[in-house]
Design a protein around this motif. Structure first.
Motif, PDB file in Angstrom:
ATOM      1  N   UNK A  74      40.838  49.799  36.919  1.00 51.95           N
ATOM      2  CA  UNK A  74      40.187  49.019  37.984  1.00 51.95           C
ATOM      3  C   UNK A  74      40.136  47.549  37.605  1.00 51.95           C
ATOM      4  N   UNK A  75      41.240  46.832  37.797  1.00 46.91           N
ATOM      5  CA  UNK A  75      41.193  45.393  37.557  1.00 46.91           C
ATOM      6  C   UNK A  75      40.094  44.765  38.391  1.00 46.91           C
ATOM      7  N   UNK A  76      39.127  44.147  37.711  1.00 54.44           N
ATOM      8  CA  UNK A  76      37.955  43.598  38.407  1.00 54.44           C
ATOM      9  C   UNK A  76      37.281  44.667  39.253  1.00 54.44           C
ATOM     10  N   UNK A  77      37.386  45.933  38.787  1.00 48.37           N
ATOM     11  CA  UNK A  77      36.753  47.062  39.449  1.00 48.37           C
ATOM     12  C   UNK A  77      37.262  47.272  40.862  1.00 48.37           C
ATOM     13  N   UNK A  78      38.509  46.957  41.088  1.00 47.67           N
ATOM     14  CA  UNK A  78      39.043  47.083  42.439  1.00 47.67           C
ATOM     15  C   UNK A  78      39.686  48.426  42.693  1.00 47.67           C
ATOM     16  N   UNK A  79      40.204  49.053  41.627  1.00 48.06           N
ATOM     17  CA  UNK A  79      40.926  50.297  41.824  1.00 48.06           C
ATOM     18  C   UNK A  79      42.350  50.088  42.272  1.00 48.06           C
ATOM     19  N   UNK A  80      42.821  48.839  42.294  1.00 48.33           N
ATOM     20  CA  UNK A  80      44.179  48.566  42.757  1.00 48.33           C
ATOM     21  C   UNK A  80      45.156  48.629  41.596  1.00 48.33           C
ATOM     22  N   UNK A 165      44.644  39.638  45.595  1.00 48.25           N
ATOM     23  CA  UNK A 165      44.570  39.350  44.159  1.00 48.25           C
ATOM     24  C   UNK A 165      44.506  37.847  43.962  1.00 48.25           C
ATOM     25  N   UNK A 166      43.443  37.388  43.282  1.00 47.17           N
ATOM     26  CA  UNK A 166      43.272  35.974  42.965  1.00 47.17           C
ATOM     27  C   UNK A 166      43.403  35.780  41.466  1.00 47.17           C
ATOM     28  N   UNK A 167      44.177  34.786  41.072  1.00 52.74           N
ATOM     29  CA  UNK A 167      44.377  34.488  39.661  1.00 52.74           C
ATOM     30  C   UNK A 167      43.646  33.196  39.310  1.00 52.74           C
ATOM     31  N   UNK A 168      43.263  33.035  38.049  1.00 55.08           N
ATOM     32  CA  UNK A 168      42.483  31.850  37.658  1.00 55.08           C
ATOM     33  C   UNK A 168      43.137  30.517  38.005  1.00 55.08           C
ATOM     34  N   UNK A 172      40.012  28.210  40.221  1.00 54.55           N
ATOM     35  CA  UNK A 172      39.357  27.885  38.948  1.00 54.55           C
ATOM     36  C   UNK A 172      37.932  28.428  38.900  1.00 54.55           C
ATOM     37  N   UNK A 173      37.569  28.933  37.737  1.00 57.89           N
ATOM     38  CA  UNK A 173      36.247  29.537  37.568  1.00 57.89           C
ATOM     39  C   UNK A 173      36.327  31.023  37.330  1.00 57.89           C
ATOM     40  N   UNK A 174      37.436  31.637  37.746  1.00 51.87           N
ATOM     41  CA  UNK A 174      37.646  33.050  37.444  1.00 51.87           C
ATOM     42  C   UNK A 174      38.025  33.197  35.978  1.00 51.87           C
ATOM     43  N   UNK A 175      37.618  34.308  35.373  1.00 51.62           N
ATOM     44  CA  UNK A 175      37.961  34.523  33.969  1.00 51.62           C
ATOM     45  C   UNK A 175      39.069  35.554  33.794  1.00 51.62           C
ATOM     46  N   UNK A 176      39.725  35.901  34.899  1.00 52.20           N
ATOM     47  CA  UNK A 176      40.829  36.849  34.869  1.00 52.20           C
ATOM     48  C   UNK A 176      41.259  37.170  36.288  1.00 52.20           C
ATOM     49  N   UNK A 177      42.353  37.918  36.411  1.00 53.26           N
ATOM     50  CA  UNK A 177      42.806  38.333  37.741  1.00 53.26           C
ATOM     51  C   UNK A 177      41.691  39.098  38.442  1.00 53.26           C
ATOM     52  N   UNK A 178      41.434  38.743  39.683  1.00 48.28           N
ATOM     53  CA  UNK A 178      40.321  39.338  40.438  1.00 48.28           C
ATOM     54  C   UNK A 178      40.813  39.795  41.803  1.00 48.28           C
ATOM     55  N   UNK A 205      27.163  47.391  36.485  1.00 44.00           N
ATOM     56  CA  UNK A 205      26.911  46.072  35.920  1.00 44.00           C
ATOM     57  C   UNK A 205      28.169  45.223  35.853  1.00 44.00           C
ATOM     58  N   UNK A 206      29.287  45.848  35.470  1.00 39.62           N
ATOM     59  CA  UNK A 206      30.556  45.134  35.392  1.00 39.62           C
ATOM     60  C   UNK A 206      30.997  44.653  36.770  1.00 39.62           C
ATOM     61  N   UNK A 207      30.831  45.502  37.790  1.00 42.23           N
ATOM     62  CA  UNK A 207      31.196  45.126  39.157  1.00 42.23           C
ATOM     63  C   UNK A 207      30.359  43.953  39.652  1.00 42.23           C
ATOM     64  N   UNK A 208      29.047  44.022  39.415  1.00 43.68           N
ATOM     65  CA  UNK A 208      28.150  42.958  39.875  1.00 43.68           C
ATOM     66  C   UNK A 208      28.442  41.647  39.152  1.00 43.68           C
ATOM     67  N   UNK A 209      28.710  41.730  37.842  1.00 47.34           N
ATOM     68  CA  UNK A 209      29.034  40.509  37.089  1.00 47.34           C
ATOM     69  C   UNK A 209      30.325  39.886  37.602  1.00 47.34           C
ATOM     70  N   UNK A 210      31.318  40.730  37.862  1.00 47.65           N
ATOM     71  CA  UNK A 210      32.591  40.239  38.377  1.00 47.65           C
ATOM     72  C   UNK A 210      32.403  39.552  39.734  1.00 47.65           C
ATOM     73  N   UNK A 211      31.549  40.147  40.571  1.00 52.49           N
ATOM     74  CA  UNK A 211      31.308  39.564  41.889  1.00 52.49           C
ATOM     75  C   UNK A 211      30.600  38.213  41.760  1.00 52.49           C
ATOM     76  N   UNK A 212      29.648  38.108  40.843  1.00 55.70           N
ATOM     77  CA  UNK A 212      28.935  36.846  40.664  1.00 55.70           C
ATOM     78  C   UNK A 212      29.873  35.748  40.173  1.00 55.70           C
ATOM     79  N   UNK A 213      30.816  36.105  39.297  1.00 55.25           N
ATOM     80  CA  UNK A 213      31.800  35.130  38.832  1.00 55.25           C
ATOM     81  C   UNK A 213      32.678  34.670  39.997  1.00 55.25           C
TER      82      UNK A 213
END
Length: 289
Positions: A74-80, A165-168, A172-178, A205-213
């Motif tokens: 689950x890249x950025x918890x997406x399941x894609x 899919x968004x890349x850093x 800018x501000x993303x810490x990985x592919x999202x 927690x990982x999903x929520x953190x990713x969303x906040x980023x």
């Protein structure tokens, strides 16, 4: 990325130019689908013996494990599925051929021009393999993929990106592919992500953190573009009453209710209505303007 399927055959002997279609593998951007026939596997045993049967069974099981492993990523918890470096590409099939001593034969990948879901996969499998008694190796889609499948049924492809899919370097501000379940823009950004509150606390927690980023990066983007405040929505799957997950949901709602809108699956049409009543466009288009 275009969806495709690969028929899987088994040779019936080195001196006999015959083979049996034993399984089917379908690769889509959201998921890998795979099944094989126990009936055809038993035919291999009858013709070639126990050793060939056990080797074929082990290899088919290995493919199933790889499929399940890929679907659980689950890249950025997406399941894609990440197809920039596809595991289920030509190299993987070449490896399997060698592993199976060329007894398993992988046909040329064939493009699909229709959506794959559980029903259409079964029809495709039955049309090709000719067996309704299939060993099914496909776990149920996660909540994110389920919501994305629902979104794709609505006529919003010109209004919003689904599964972008968004890349850093793009944002800018993303810490990985999202991966974002739904995102659009007019005078402000509209972004929706999903969180499954029936999953583990770590995953939540990982999903929520990713969303906040993601939201933080989108806010910086909006400030730079001079956009209005964005609308950030979280569609959630309800946890069991009295669970730790429910406590976390209540805490999150209390702390973030002014920042995000929490939605249940039944409210998906409200999101569609909001998209249609305003002049939204795909975020991917706005991002490049």
């Amino acid at each position: 990325m275009t969806s495709f399927f690969v028929p899987i055959f088994h040779s019936l002997g080195s001196f006999v130019n015959e083979k049996v279609l034993i399984g089917l593998l379908v690769v889509t951007p959201e998921k890998v689908w795979y099944a094989y026939s126990q009936k055809k596997l038993k035919l291999v045993k009858q013709i070639l013996g126990v050793a060939s049967y056990e080797l074929a069974k082990a290899t088919l099981s290995q493919i199933g494990e790889s499929v399940n492993s890929e679907n659980k990523k689950s890249p950025s918890n997406s399941g894609l599925v990440d197809f920039q470096n596809p595991e289920f590409g030509k190299g993987y099939f070449e490896y399997l051929k060698k592993y199976a001593s060329n007894s398993l034969l992988f046909d040329t990948a064939q493009e699909l021009n229709f959506e794959i879901n559980e029903e259409s996969f079964q029809k495709l499998y039955q049309n090709w393999v000719g067996d309704t008694d299939l060993t099914y190796c496909n776990p149920k889609p996660n909540f994110h993929t389920h919501i994305q499948s629902l979104l794709k049924k609505y006529p919003i492809k010109d209004k919003a990106d689904v599964g972008l899919k968004l890349e850093p370097y793009q944002l800018p501000g993303l810490n990985g592919d999202t991966f974002v379940n739904l995102i659009a823009q007019n005078g402000a950004v509209l972004a929706m992500e999903t969180v499954d509150f029936t999953s583990s606390l770590t995953t939540i927690g990982s999903t929520l953190n990713s969303f906040e980023i993601l939201v933080s990066a989108l806010k910086s983007y909006s400030d730079e573009k001079g956009l209005n405040s964005g609308k950030y929505k979280l569609m959630f799957k309800k946890p069991k009453a009295g669970s730790e997950q429910e406590n976390l949901l209540n805490l999150f709602f209390t702390q973030k209710k002014g920042l995000y809108t929490l939605l249940e699956e039944k409210e998906i049409e409200n999101v569609i209505e909001e998209l249609n009543k305003e002049e939204y466009q795909k975020f991917s288009i706005a991002l490049n303007q």
